[in-house]
Design an enzyme around this catalytic site. Structure first.
Site, PDB file in Angstrom:
ATOM      1  N   SER A 127       0.839  -1.198   0.000  1.00  0.00           N
ATOM      2  CA  SER A 127       0.000   0.000   0.000  1.00  0.00           C
ATOM      3  C   SER A 127       0.871   1.243   0.000  1.00  0.00           C
ATOM      4  CB  SER A 127      -0.853  -0.029   1.271  1.00  0.00           C
ATOM      5  OG  SER A 127      -1.445   1.221   1.475  1.00  0.00           O
ATOM      6  N   TYR A 151      -1.310  -0.204  10.537  1.00  0.00           N
ATOM      7  CA  TYR A 151      -1.640  -0.823   9.242  1.00  0.00           C
ATOM      8  C   TYR A 151      -0.479  -0.660   8.258  1.00  0.00           C
ATOM      9  CZ  TYR A 151      -3.532  -1.321   4.559  1.00  0.00           C
ATOM     10  OH  TYR A 151      -3.698  -1.679   3.248  1.00  0.00           O
ATOM     11  N   LYS A 155       2.258  -3.543   6.599  1.00  0.00           N
ATOM     12  CA  LYS A 155       2.588  -3.757   5.171  1.00  0.00           C
ATOM     13  C   LYS A 155       4.090  -3.637   4.953  1.00  0.00           C
ATOM     14  CE  LYS A 155      -1.479  -4.473   3.506  1.00  0.00           C
ATOM     15  NZ  LYS A 155      -1.823  -5.772   2.910  1.00  0.00           N
ATOM     16  N   ASN A 181      -5.113   4.646  -4.342  1.00  0.00           N
ATOM     17  CA  ASN A 181      -6.470   4.564  -3.792  1.00  0.00           C
ATOM     18  C   ASN A 181      -7.414   3.837  -4.750  1.00  0.00           C
ATOM     19  OD1 ASN A 181      -5.028   6.922  -2.456  1.00  0.00           O
ATOM     20  ND2 ASN A 181      -6.847   6.691  -1.184  1.00  0.00           N
TER      21      ASN A 181
END
Ligand SMILES: NC(=O)c1ccc[n+]([C@@H]2O[C@H](COP(=O)([O-])OP(=O)(O)OC[C@H]3O[C@@H](n4cnc5c(N)ncnc54)[C@H](O)[C@@H]3O)[C@@H](O)[C@H]2O)c1
Length: 340
Positions: A127, A151, A155, A181
């Site tokens: 991400s 989060y 990742k 996104n």
């Protein structure tokens, strides 16, 4: 020659289900492994309607090593695409251990089961949150990684573990794909995103306002240093992302190694631009109200996708109007997601 089978963890979810379509179109056989904690098994009927075949669903958890050993040992998978994980930044702050357990521990269990089974091609869902607040945009892959929440850190930890693995065992073929996104839906309107509870992201929220499930959109801050004062993000159509996974898989098949790649459009769109594009798609004005900034929100960022273009020959082809039109088609036809 038989079509190569690809294990798609989290394949019942938003990006995973769209990637199953792209895989089937490219001649692969996707097999889904998903614990359905944030998805619905009825997505398979929709995939059947789009692709003509129903993907097999193995209902289970990616942290279940015995299950993975059975699955990976029972048939020849050419690769794994690993989407399974949890993704709400706010929840990750409230429950860091749960997030590290699912996202980090789950990925480690998967990688070691793959190693044991001799499957060494892995495409990992990372991400843009690994970058944290960037010094400037567009963000290249070489930018420093300073994730600002559990989060994003989960990742980044998996990225580092997989890079170490590839370094120690150079036969691995690994792609770390950093999504910006993801929005939109398959153009058929048959599959899309159906978040449980109050959406955290802009597009699902806008969809719910447009369909009348929510009264108005609250814009979190209009005094950012951006052209219209609202936050700017790099929205990328989920089918472009799905095709990016197929391109990454093809690249990994050609040569062992580790590729870390941004998947985004390279363009930023503001909240107001998204709202205006959605109004064009649904043909009516959307009620909006400006609220305070959300703590931790970065004013503006977008990615530099040129390395993905050079490495994979991939680039995002669908623009904001199509993202909104496809989201709207899905939302209108499926206000309750896959439930009747
Ligand atoms: N959507 C985004 O904005 C975004 C952005 C960047 C990265 N990602 C990453 O992409 C991946 C897919 O995201 P998505 O938007 O499709 O989310 P999603 O929640 O729709 O899909 C994730 C899927 O994984 C499943 N799952 C979760 N934990 C599992 C486990 N332990 N075992 C088996 N299945 C499990 C869920 O049931 C769900 O079907 C995630 O890893 C996410 O972190 C998403």
């Amino acid at each position: 020659m038989a079509s190569p089978h690809v294990l798609v963890t989290g394949g019942a979810g938003f990006i995973g289900s769209h990637t199953c379509v792209a895989l089937a179109e490219a001649g692969y056989v996707p097999v889904i492994l998903d614990n359905l904690c944030n998805s619905d098994a009825r997505v398979r009927e929709r995939l059947q309607r789009i692709t003509g075949s129903t993907p097999r669903l193995i209902e289970g958890d990616v942290r279940d090593r015995a299950l993975l050993d059975r699955v990976l040992g029972s048939e020849a998978f050419s690769a794994v695409i690993h989407f399974a994980g949890v993704k709400a930044v706010g929840d990750s702050v409230a429950d860091p251990l749960g997030y590290y357990d699912n996202n980090v521990h789950g990925s480690l269990v998967l990688a070691s089961a793959m190693r044991q089974a001799g499957v060494r091609t892995l495409i990992f869902s990372s991400s843009a949150t690994v970058y944290g607040e960037p010094d400037h945009s567009p963000i290249p892959e070489s930018a420093p990684c300073r994730p600002a929440n559990p989060y994003g850190r989960s990742k980044r930890m998996v990225e580092e573990a997989l890079a170490d693995l590839q370094q120690s065992e150079p036969g691995w073929r690994i792609a770390l794909l950093r999504y910006f996104n993801p929005v939109g839906a398959h153009e058929s309107g048959l599959i899309g995103e159906h978040p449980q509870g109050k959406p955290n992201n802009l597009m699902p929220f806008v969809c719910q306002v447009a369909v009348g499930l929510r009264e108005k959109l609250v814009i979190h801050g209009d005094d950012y240093p951006t052209p219209d004062g609202t936050g700017v993000r790099d929205y990328v159509h989920v089918m472009d992302l799905a095709e990016g996974h197929v391109a990454a898989l093809r690249h990994a098949e050609r040569q062992p190694g580790l590729a870390t790649l941004n998947l985004g459009t390279g363009r930023g769109a503001s909240v107001l631009e998204v709202v205006r594009a959605f109004e064009r798609a649904c043909g009516r004005p959307l009620p909006c109200e400006v609220g305070p900034r959300r703590p931790g929100d970065v004013p503006a960022y977008w990615g530099d996708p040129s390395l993905a273009q050079a490495t994979l020959g991939w680039r995002a082809r669908r623009g904001l109007d199509q993202m909104c039109a496809d989201s709207w088609r899905w939302q209108q036809g499926n206000p309750n997601g896959y439930a009747p």
